[in-house]
Design a protein around this motif. Structure first.
Motif, short mmCIF file in Angstrom:
data_model
loop_
_atom_site.label_atom_id
_atom_site.label_comp_id
_atom_site.label_asym_id
_atom_site.label_seq_id
_atom_site.Cartn_x
_atom_site.Cartn_y
_atom_site.Cartn_z
N SER A 33 1.58 -1.24 0.06
CA SER A 33 0.01 -0.07 -0.09
C SER A 33 0.73 1.38 -0.18
O SER A 33 2.13 1.52 0.55
N PHE A 47 -2.75 4.00 -2.77
CA PHE A 47 -3.68 2.86 -3.59
C PHE A 47 -2.90 1.36 -2.73
O PHE A 47 -1.42 1.29 -1.79
N TYR A 49 -1.49 -2.62 -3.95
CA TYR A 49 -1.59 -3.95 -4.62
C TYR A 49 -2.16 -5.27 -4.44
O TYR A 49 -0.81 -5.09 -3.34
N GLN A 54 -3.48 -3.66 -8.85
CA GLN A 54 -4.40 -2.82 -7.83
C GLN A 54 -5.78 -3.02 -7.27
O GLN A 54 -6.83 -3.26 -7.85
N ASN A 56 -7.55 -1.41 -3.98
CA ASN A 56 -7.62 -0.13 -3.60
C ASN A 56 -7.11 0.97 -4.28
O ASN A 56 -6.29 0.51 -4.08
N LYS A 57 -7.66 2.10 -4.15
CA LYS A 57 -7.24 3.32 -4.80
C LYS A 57 -7.85 4.28 -3.85
O LYS A 57 -9.51 4.33 -3.56
N SER A 65 0.47 7.23 -10.27
CA SER A 65 0.03 5.63 -10.72
C SER A 65 0.73 4.65 -9.90
O SER A 65 1.47 5.86 -8.95
N LYS B 95 -7.34 0.24 3.51
CA LYS B 95 -8.08 1.10 3.28
C LYS B 95 -7.62 2.03 4.35
O LYS B 95 -9.49 2.75 4.96
#
Lengths: 115, 108
Positions: A33, A47, A49, A54, A56-57, A65, B95
């Motif tokens: 992350s 984000f 990976y 990927q 989550n963003k 990117s 997240k």
């Protein structure tokens, strides 16, 4: 076990340039992350990976990117740098299970200064 | 937006236990409670996490209330090196949303 390694540690760039930051996760970790930390906004998720995809963003413009390689190492790229991109960029790795029952381990970050 | 509420700062005497509260009244059933700390110019350091049960490791103890709406991080014997910003986070995925945290100052 070696921790999360981020390179370079410090970077100075000029507005309009682009930059690539690198992250080597802890051995065996498949999730990487990226976070941006600024005094005004705090720590914000960029984000995540997992297995080169990927997963989550966050809410950042397309100038930000990233990618992940088959050995789980990751890079993030920022194009057309703006003064507001000056920040500490943090990478974190985790085993990467479906839920968050394995902690994220952070590197010490790359300090980017845009002039 | 962070889903937790923490006091902005607290002081603690060296050698004493430090109890850091965190409110997460809107926590969902599948969200874990995570604690991290950050010392200036370093990345956040993982401390402990839990789902429902209380947890203990070599660094700290985590007490989660039965309704899971709040938790307390306990540093059993605070040292000067425990001075840092402590973040309480609830999440079910990668997240993570960091709030302002609690600035803990351990005094000799």
């Amino acid at each position: 076990k070696a921790g999360v390694t981020q390179t370079p540690r410090y970077l100075i760039k000029t507005r309009g340039q682009q930059v690539t930051l690198s992250c080597s996760p802890i051995s065996g970790h498949r999730s990487v992350s990226w976070y941006q930390q600024t005094p005004g906004q705090g720590l914000q998720f960029l984000f995540e990976y997992f297995s080169e995809t990927q997963r989550n963003k966050g809410n950042f413009p397309g100038r930000f990117s990233g990618r992940q390689f088959s050995n789980s190492r990751s890079e993030m790229n920022v194009s057309t740098l703006e003064l507001g991109d000056s920040a500490l960029y943090l990478c974190a790795s985790s085993v990467g299970g479906q839920d968050l029952d394995s902690p994220l381990h952070f590197g010490n970050g790359t300090r980017l200064t845009v002039t | 937006d962070a889903k937790t509420t923490q006091p902005p700062s607290m002081d603690c005497a060296e050698g004493r236990a430090a109890n850091l509260p965190c409110n997460h009244s809107t926590i969902s059933g599948n969200e874990y409670v995570y604690w991290y700390r950050q010392i200036h110019s370093q990345g956040p350091q993982y401390i402990i996490h839990g789902l429902k049960n209380n947890e203990t490791n070599e660094m700290a103890s985590l007490i989660i209330t039965e309704d899971r709406k709040s938790s307390t991080l306990i540093l059993p014997h605070a040292t000067l090196r425990d001075t840092a910003v402590y973040y309480c986070i609830v999440s079910f995925d990668y997240k993570l949303s960091f709030g302002a945290g609690t600035t803990v100052t351990v005094r000799a």
